[in-house]
Design an enzyme around this catalytic site. Structure first.
Site, PDB file in Angstrom:
ATOM      1  N   ARG A 301      -7.024  20.242 -12.334  1.00  0.00           N
ATOM      2  CA  ARG A 301      -7.327  21.148 -12.565  1.00  0.00           C
ATOM      3  C   ARG A 301      -6.079  22.221 -11.624  1.00  0.00           C
ATOM      4  O   ARG A 301      -6.945  22.077 -10.575  1.00  0.00           O
ATOM      5  CB  ARG A 301      -8.837  22.092 -12.354  1.00  0.00           C
ATOM      6  CG  ARG A 301     -10.102  21.487 -13.099  1.00  0.00           C
ATOM      7  CD  ARG A 301     -11.361  22.026 -12.386  1.00  0.00           C
ATOM      8  NE  ARG A 301     -12.244  21.387 -13.834  1.00  0.00           N
ATOM      9  CZ  ARG A 301     -13.437  20.024 -13.605  1.00  0.00           C
ATOM     10  NH1 ARG A 301     -12.840  19.342 -12.736  1.00  0.00           N
ATOM     11  NH2 ARG A 301     -14.244  19.918 -14.525  1.00  0.00           N
ATOM     12  N   ARG A 337      -4.211  20.610 -16.135  1.00  0.00           N
ATOM     13  CA  ARG A 337      -3.607  21.373 -17.049  1.00  0.00           C
ATOM     14  C   ARG A 337      -3.472  22.776 -16.450  1.00  0.00           C
ATOM     15  O   ARG A 337      -3.694  23.378 -15.148  1.00  0.00           O
ATOM     16  CB  ARG A 337      -5.504  22.458 -17.257  1.00  0.00           C
ATOM     17  CG  ARG A 337      -6.119  23.241 -17.718  1.00  0.00           C
ATOM     18  CD  ARG A 337      -7.426  23.467 -18.027  1.00  0.00           C
ATOM     19  NE  ARG A 337      -8.022  23.886 -16.750  1.00  0.00           N
ATOM     20  CZ  ARG A 337      -9.547  24.484 -16.184  1.00  0.00           C
ATOM     21  NH1 ARG A 337     -10.466  23.608 -17.413  1.00  0.00           N
ATOM     22  NH2 ARG A 337      -9.717  24.359 -15.331  1.00  0.00           N
ATOM     23  N   ASN A 459     -18.054  22.807 -21.031  1.00  0.00           N
ATOM     24  CA  ASN A 459     -18.136  23.466 -20.850  1.00  0.00           C
ATOM     25  C   ASN A 459     -18.582  25.371 -21.335  1.00  0.00           C
ATOM     26  O   ASN A 459     -19.547  25.477 -21.504  1.00  0.00           O
ATOM     27  CB  ASN A 459     -18.422  23.350 -19.367  1.00  0.00           C
ATOM     28  CG  ASN A 459     -18.395  22.181 -18.258  1.00  0.00           C
ATOM     29  OD1 ASN A 459     -18.657  21.117 -19.207  1.00  0.00           O
ATOM     30  ND2 ASN A 459     -17.405  21.975 -17.120  1.00  0.00           N
ATOM     31  N   ASP A 460     -17.436  25.363 -21.468  1.00  0.00           N
ATOM     32  CA  ASP A 460     -17.083  26.453 -21.626  1.00  0.00           C
ATOM     33  C   ASP A 460     -17.395  26.486 -23.302  1.00  0.00           C
ATOM     34  O   ASP A 460     -17.497  27.407 -24.131  1.00  0.00           O
ATOM     35  CB  ASP A 460     -15.548  27.322 -21.929  1.00  0.00           C
ATOM     36  CG  ASP A 460     -15.357  27.536 -20.401  1.00  0.00           C
ATOM     37  OD1 ASP A 460     -16.436  28.286 -19.890  1.00  0.00           O
ATOM     38  OD2 ASP A 460     -13.923  27.410 -20.100  1.00  0.00           O
ATOM     39  N   ARG A 470     -23.811  30.630 -17.887  1.00  0.00           N
ATOM     40  CA  ARG A 470     -24.541  29.008 -18.083  1.00  0.00           C
ATOM     41  C   ARG A 470     -25.010  29.267 -15.671  1.00  0.00           C
ATOM     42  O   ARG A 470     -25.861  28.500 -15.598  1.00  0.00           O
ATOM     43  CB  ARG A 470     -23.887  28.050 -18.034  1.00  0.00           C
ATOM     44  CG  ARG A 470     -22.688  27.477 -16.663  1.00  0.00           C
ATOM     45  CD  ARG A 470     -21.956  26.524 -17.415  1.00  0.00           C
ATOM     46  NE  ARG A 470     -20.629  25.840 -16.598  1.00  0.00           N
ATOM     47  CZ  ARG A 470     -19.738  26.629 -17.480  1.00  0.00           C
ATOM     48  NH1 ARG A 470     -19.303  27.468 -18.575  1.00  0.00           N
ATOM     49  NH2 ARG A 470     -18.181  26.173 -16.629  1.00  0.00           N
ATOM     50  N   CYS A 507     -13.278  16.533 -21.784  1.00  0.00           N
ATOM     51  CA  CYS A 507     -13.243  16.588 -20.724  1.00  0.00           C
ATOM     52  C   CYS A 507     -14.496  17.840 -19.136  1.00  0.00           C
ATOM     53  O   CYS A 507     -14.061  17.548 -18.502  1.00  0.00           O
ATOM     54  CB  CYS A 507     -11.807  17.200 -19.595  1.00  0.00           C
ATOM     55  SG  CYS A 507     -11.434  18.668 -20.566  1.00  0.00           S
TER      56      CYS A 507
END
Length: 579
Positions: A301, A337, A459-460, A470, A507
């Site tokens: 990240r 990323r 997650n997204d 969340r 991921c």
């Protein structure tokens, strides 16, 4: 009387021992007024406390044990950097003058303001940075009052000592890293707080966000820490204690067996190789990737290189960070990323108006395309680092083929610049797109002709698919990774990419959840990327899975639209073929 508290599980198994209380929370700050002629002296007293705090943290940074997690040094460096931030060093001085108050009160007013700002941030990792501010401020407070800033551990702690604290800072971790402690629990913190990250790295049973543990637990009281379920049991009944001792023995044996597969190739029972990779946030994290049993970095990240600073990192500075990761992983693949910044992840140097709904605003690849010079500097740095290892470039939050093509054009522009300058880079550097928006999953077929790989950010994807924040406690219970709509999107993405021969990975948190490993395998997933602490649990599931048995079971799950039925089928899947 027995008491049970529930918090956020950090992992590390189960610990049973005696409580050792740590008293570190800030005392109530006294406010008093000062005269005009006292302002300069009060400001000087504040400056001296800041300098003393910096010196202490620098000394701690220099005394970190060699076997300490890489994150420890990085987080201490962040605390040192926070002391250079004008909001903590200049603004309290101005408040001393404008309010004509004591330094402690000025610092508290400024701290309260900063905490309010952090609480308004939606992105969980950044919101949890408020605890770092509090930890630094607390040390300055103690230096203002002439109190010790060192974590006070009793002499001769037994091996079953469990630390109970309101909070623990990275500096505190230095002190108990080599002490005889079995576990720790805290009242505050979140799943992405530094306390949580360090807890996972130290592999200690730990639970955070318990709220009232420090008030309810007494010194030397018998307690149980269940780092798997996020439970703290105070003064347990004999029958409960006996059950947890049994669970503890089983957990120790399971972890012993897990360590034996660290260097085992991740291959299913029917001989299918599975690629297990690690997620990292900081360049230093790369040192632990291969040791954890990963075959490379599946998600770096990079935005954390841009946060917590007053200026944009230069191309050369970025290049050095990416090269470090490439070299530390010894030629293993490293997927970086590109910066996922914007809105709630806006660094101080980025002047963009906050969107009314940050999650849907100028963020991810949208911000990169809106700031082409900044974007191209990162792409140039990544390309330069590709000459030193197997760097892969991953574009976040791609929504359409148009965005993907614009991103690829920027990459080609950066390549042309480097060629003209005679700078070496890997011409065939692999490029991928993240699938984390439902629209991207539904049109993924248009992406696969233009990329070398895909990565699903679950997650997204879950958050956007279910329209659930969340981080909002009122709806977080609705955040469901096995919702039928989520499973259909993931399955469609994997099948479409696999049919075209394009590798696809997951991921997000789903990749590191061993309960979902067989489900993802049955969908056709062959590349997982996760926090290193979860890797061996997932590998164990891979080694004990036979795809011919898993596939039909998962197909039944995908045909169902009943959440309860899917949950039952998942339980059967994990129980084995005879369930």
């Amino acid at each position: 009387m027995s008491i049970v508290l529930h918090g956020v599980p950090i992992g590390g198994g189960i610990a049973i021992g005696r409580a050792h209380l740590l008293s570190q929370s800030m005392d109530d700050v006294v406010h008093y007024s000062i005269d005009d002629h006292e302002i300069a002296a009060e400001q000087q007293r504040f400056d001296q406390a800041v300098r003393a705090t910096r010196k202490q943290l620098e000394m701690l940074w220099g005394s970190i044990p060699e076997n300490a997690p890489a994150e420890l040094g990085a987080f201490l460096s962040l605390h040192i950097m926070l002391l250079s931030d004008v909001t903590l060093t200049r603004d309290p001085r101005e408040l001393i003058a404008s309010l004509r108050c004591n330094a402690e009160w000025a610092l508290k007013q400024q701290c309260d303001t900063l905490i309010e700002q952090f609480d308004a941030i939606e992105e969980d990792y950044l919101r949890e940075r408020k605890h770092d501010v509090l930890q630094v401020v607390e040390r300055v407070f103690k230096n203002l009052g002439g109190h010790t800033t060192e974590l006070q551990l009793s002499e001769g702690l037994d091996g079953d000592a469990i630390l109970v604290a309101h909070d623990l800072s990275p500096a505190d971790m230095v002190y108990f890293k080599d002490s005889s402690v079995a576990a720790f629990v805290t009242d505050v913190g979140g799943a992405t707080s530094h306390t949580a990250i360090l807890g996972r790295s130290l592999d200690l049973p730990s639970v955070i966000a318990l709220h009232h543990a420090r008030e309810l637990v007494r010194e030397d009281e018998l307690i149980i820490v269940d780092g798997q379920q996020g439970v703290l049991l105070i003064n347990p009944e004999p029958s409960v204690l006996a059950e947890y001792r049994r669970r503890q023995r089983a957990c120790v044996e399971a972890r012993r067996k897990l360590s034996s597969i660290r260097n085992t190739d991740a291959i299913t029972e029917d001989g299918t190789p599975i690629e297990l990779l690690a997620n990292i946030e900081l360049p230093q994290d790369a040192a632990n990737v291969l040791e954890a049993g990963a075959v490379g970095v599946g998600l770096f990240r990079s935005e954390f290189l841009f946060l917590g600073r007053d200026n944009l990192p230069s191309e050369d500075e970025q290049f050095e960070a990416y090269r470090m990761v490439a070299e530390l992983t010894g030629g293993a693949p490293v997927t970086v990323r590109t910066m996922d910044l914007g809105a709630d992840k806006s660094p101080r140097w980025l002047n963009h108006q906050l969107a009314e709904n940050p999650a849907l605003g100028l963020t991810g690849i949208r911000l990169c395309l809106a700031e082409p010079l900044m974007f191209r500097a990162q792409l140039r740095a990544l390309l330069r680092a590709s000459a030193f290892g197997k760097i892969r470039i991953l574009f976040p939050m791609i929504n359409s083929l148009g965005e993907l093509k614009q991103s690829l054009n920027q990459l080609e522009y950066a390549k042309a610049e480097l060629r003209a300058e005679g700078v070496a880079f890997a011409e065939a550097v692999e490029v991928g797109a993240m699938i984390e928006i439902p629209s991207a999953a539904l049109v993924v077929g248009s992406f696969i002709k233009h990329v070398d790989f895909l990565s699903i950010g679950t997650n997204d994807l879950i958050q956007y698919t279910l329209a659930i924040d969340r981080n909002d406690d009122t709806v977080s219970h609705l955040y469901d990774p096995i919702h039928p709509a989520v499973l259909k999107l993931i399955s469609y993405t994997i099948k479409t990419a696999s049919k075209a021969g394009v590798p696809v990975s997951v991921c997000g948190e789903m990749a590191g959840d061993a309960r979902l490993t067989r489900l993802l395998l049955g969908m056709g997933l062959r590349r997982f990327s996760m926090h290193p602490a979860n890797l061996l649990d997932v590998k164990q599931q891979v080694l004990s899975s036979h795809l011919d048995e898993v596939g039909p079971h998962v197909a039944r799950m995908l045909r169902s639209e009943d959440p309860d039925r899917i949950a039952d089928l998942l339980q059967q899947l994990n129980a084995g073929p005879d369930a």
